[in-house]
Design a protein around this motif. Structure first.
Motif, PDB file in Angstrom:
ATOM      1  N   LYS A   1     -17.076 -28.517 -57.486  1.00 41.55           N
ATOM      2  CA  LYS A   1     -17.540 -27.457 -58.385  1.00 41.55           C
ATOM      3  C   LYS A   1     -17.561 -26.103 -57.677  1.00 41.55           C
ATOM      4  O   LYS A   1     -17.136 -25.081 -58.238  1.00 41.55           O
ATOM      5  N   ILE A   2     -18.084 -26.089 -56.450  1.00 41.54           N
ATOM      6  CA  ILE A   2     -18.120 -24.836 -55.694  1.00 41.54           C
ATOM      7  C   ILE A   2     -16.707 -24.307 -55.488  1.00 41.54           C
ATOM      8  O   ILE A   2     -16.421 -23.125 -55.698  1.00 41.54           O
ATOM      9  N   ALA A   3     -15.803 -25.201 -55.063  1.00 45.71           N
ATOM     10  CA  ALA A   3     -14.429 -24.788 -54.826  1.00 45.71           C
ATOM     11  C   ALA A   3     -13.791 -24.232 -56.091  1.00 45.71           C
ATOM     12  O   ALA A   3     -13.080 -23.215 -56.052  1.00 45.71           O
ATOM     13  N   ALA A   4     -14.052 -24.881 -57.225  1.00 47.30           N
ATOM     14  CA  ALA A   4     -13.470 -24.421 -58.481  1.00 47.30           C
ATOM     15  C   ALA A   4     -13.927 -23.014 -58.826  1.00 47.30           C
ATOM     16  O   ALA A   4     -13.132 -22.161 -59.249  1.00 47.30           O
TER      17      ALA A   4
ATOM     18  N   PHE B   1     -16.068 -28.056 -49.535  1.00 49.62           N
ATOM     19  CA  PHE B   1     -15.489 -27.017 -50.385  1.00 49.62           C
ATOM     20  C   PHE B   1     -14.615 -26.046 -49.606  1.00 49.62           C
ATOM     21  O   PHE B   1     -13.743 -25.400 -50.182  1.00 49.62           O
ATOM     22  N   GLY B   2     -14.819 -25.923 -48.292  1.00 49.57           N
ATOM     23  CA  GLY B   2     -13.917 -25.084 -47.507  1.00 49.57           C
ATOM     24  C   GLY B   2     -12.492 -25.601 -47.592  1.00 49.57           C
ATOM     25  O   GLY B   2     -11.557 -24.861 -47.915  1.00 49.57           O
TER      26      GLY B   2
ATOM     27  N   ILE C   1     -11.114 -25.366 -51.285  1.00 53.33           N
ATOM     28  CA  ILE C   1     -10.663 -24.025 -51.678  1.00 53.33           C
ATOM     29  C   ILE C   1      -9.298 -23.735 -51.077  1.00 53.33           C
ATOM     30  O   ILE C   1      -8.358 -23.318 -51.761  1.00 53.33           O
ATOM     31  N   GLY C   2      -9.175 -23.946 -49.762  1.00 50.95           N
ATOM     32  CA  GLY C   2      -7.923 -23.653 -49.093  1.00 50.95           C
ATOM     33  C   GLY C   2      -6.765 -24.457 -49.647  1.00 50.95           C
ATOM     34  O   GLY C   2      -5.701 -23.923 -49.972  1.00 50.95           O
ATOM     35  N   ALA C   3      -6.968 -25.778 -49.794  1.00 47.00           N
ATOM     36  CA  ALA C   3      -5.909 -26.639 -50.323  1.00 47.00           C
ATOM     37  C   ALA C   3      -5.713 -26.421 -51.816  1.00 47.00           C
ATOM     38  O   ALA C   3      -4.595 -26.506 -52.325  1.00 47.00           O
ATOM     39  N   GLY C   4      -6.805 -26.139 -52.520  1.00 48.06           N
ATOM     40  CA  GLY C   4      -6.722 -25.979 -53.970  1.00 48.06           C
ATOM     41  C   GLY C   4      -5.983 -24.728 -54.400  1.00 48.06           C
ATOM     42  O   GLY C   4      -5.391 -24.695 -55.483  1.00 48.06           O
ATOM     43  N   LEU C   5      -5.999 -23.693 -53.569  1.00 47.13           N
ATOM     44  CA  LEU C   5      -5.248 -22.482 -53.909  1.00 47.13           C
ATOM     45  C   LEU C   5      -3.751 -22.742 -53.887  1.00 47.13           C
ATOM     46  O   LEU C   5      -2.986 -22.146 -54.637  1.00 47.13           O
TER      47      LEU C   5
END
Length: 389
Positions: free
Chosen positions: A352-355, A193-194, A197-201
């Motif tokens: 899910k965590i990243a979302a 998820f690290g 999160i970074g790539a998903g932003l």
């Protein structure tokens, strides 16, 4: 998992085999190894690892060796061919992900000291007839958190050029342990998820200084000789290869080598809370209270997110309830600075965590999503619940 905003590390050598829910997973790793390329080789133009056009993501040392979780390399180029020579400090068979511009990630296992031909005339998208974004970019990520690569040389077509890709304008730093580093996820840090999160932003630079089994308090935990309150300030992680390279005193990380983080996401303490390790609640609390202002010393303008911990699930009546760990201690850390401004998730769990965290960051800090197409996580139709590879 709750986030408060204040402004078994046991592994074996990675191979190409991934076990997924008790069965060997079908993989399609590309064989990219070729004969060695030297500065005198015909048909190639060679650049050194210190070329100013290269953008190293995450933490790399002065010998261009990668450390911590999902470190990367990015640059733009012209021409039809791109190869990289990986030095003697590259972990043999380490799996890397690489891609051309925003197209799908490809995966390949590296050989120590070898040259790998990663982009060639037949690479999908290289000669696309539809409108394309130029210049073409190349991005590489090390998938594992305990292994790494050493960049020795970049090779392009004879008349090609290497081009610097400007950094994105916002930056996030992740500090954590096995959860943040993607332990037990199919592609480990690359599926964690690290990274998500970074790539998903989107349009965001990120660094993941997380390692399985590590404590926050400076104590030996699950084979890690030091805790994050010490190790986070060092270039390398606590892996066996780091101990072999540097012994007991890894070099300090030069925080001035990269722009300061805008957000620091801290999710650590699960190993401190484990009875196997010699950390008391009082020690954990004091270490956390001491650690936060030290983070702000190097990132004075950063917003810091303190994340609550998973303490495992147990049956409560006719349902299951999560038991938190160090809930009072983390909240006390939050209250201290408020006025100043052992299970592991599957691939789907990391998503899910990243979302949730991406949504939290969007609402709390106003970071609008910028990802409009490039793939974030590779092969997300799969999920995994095993840690053997």
């Amino acid at each position: 998992m709750r986030c408060l905003s204040y402004f078994c590390w046991l592994v074996t050598l990675s191979t190409a085999t991934i076990f997924e829910n008790g069965r060997e997973r079908e993989t399609h790793f590309v064989d990219t190894k070729i004969s060695s390329i030297t500065s005198n080789s015909t048909g190639w133009k060679t650049f050194g690892p210190n070329a100013t056009e290269l953008s190293y993501k995450g933490r790399w040392d002065s010998n261009h060796v990668s450390w911590w979780a999902a470190p990367g390399l990015k640059f733009a180029f012209t021409g039809q061919n791109l190869a990289i020579t990986f030095g003697p400090q590259t972990t043999d068979t380490v799996l890397i992900a690489y891609r051309l511009s925003g197209l799908d990630w490809q995966l390949t296992n590296l050989t120590t000291g070898a040259t790998h031909h990663l982009i060639r005339p037949t690479t999908p998208g290289l000669n696309a007839t539809l409108p394309t974004q130029l210049p073409l970019t190349f991005e590489l990520r090390v998938t594992n958190w305990g292994y790494g690569v050493q960049i020795s040389g970049i090779h392009l077509s004879p008349n090609a050029t290497l081009i610097k890709v400007p950094d994105y304008g916002r930056r996030i730093e992740f500090i954590g342990d096995s959860l943040t580093s993607g332990y037990s996820a199919t592609y480990e840090a690359f599926s964690g998820f690290g990274y998500n999160i970074g790539a998903g932003l989107g349009d965001t630079e990120f660094s993941i200084t997380a390692f399985p089994g590590i404590c926050l308090h400076d104590a030996e935990c699950w084979g890690n000789p030091r805790g994050q309150e010490y190790q986070w300030f060092r270039t390398s992680d606590t892996s066996g290869r780091a101990q072999q390279a540097y012994g007991e005193e890894a070099p300090l990380w030069d925080f001035g080598s990269q722009p300061a983080a805008d957000i620091v996401f801290i999710n650590i303490g699960t190993n401190d809370a484990n009875s196997h390790n010699p950390v008391t609640p009082a020690q954990y609390l004091q270490s956390y209270i001491d650690f936060v202002p030290k983070v702000h010393e190097v990132y004075p303008r950063a917003q810091i997110v303190l994340c609550s911990l998973w303490g495992g699930f147990g049956q409560s009546g006719n349902t299951y309830k999560q038991g938190p760990a160090f809930e009072r201690e983390i909240y006390e850390v939050y209250k201290t600075y408020e006025g100043t401004g052992y299970w592991h998730p599957t691939d789907v769990g990391h998503i899910k965590i990243a979302a949730h965290v991406i949504q939290y960051i969007r609402l709390k800090f106003g970071w609008e999503l910028a990802a409009t197409g490039p793939e974030v996580q590779h092969e997300t139709l799969y999920w995994n619940d095993e840690v053997r590879y």
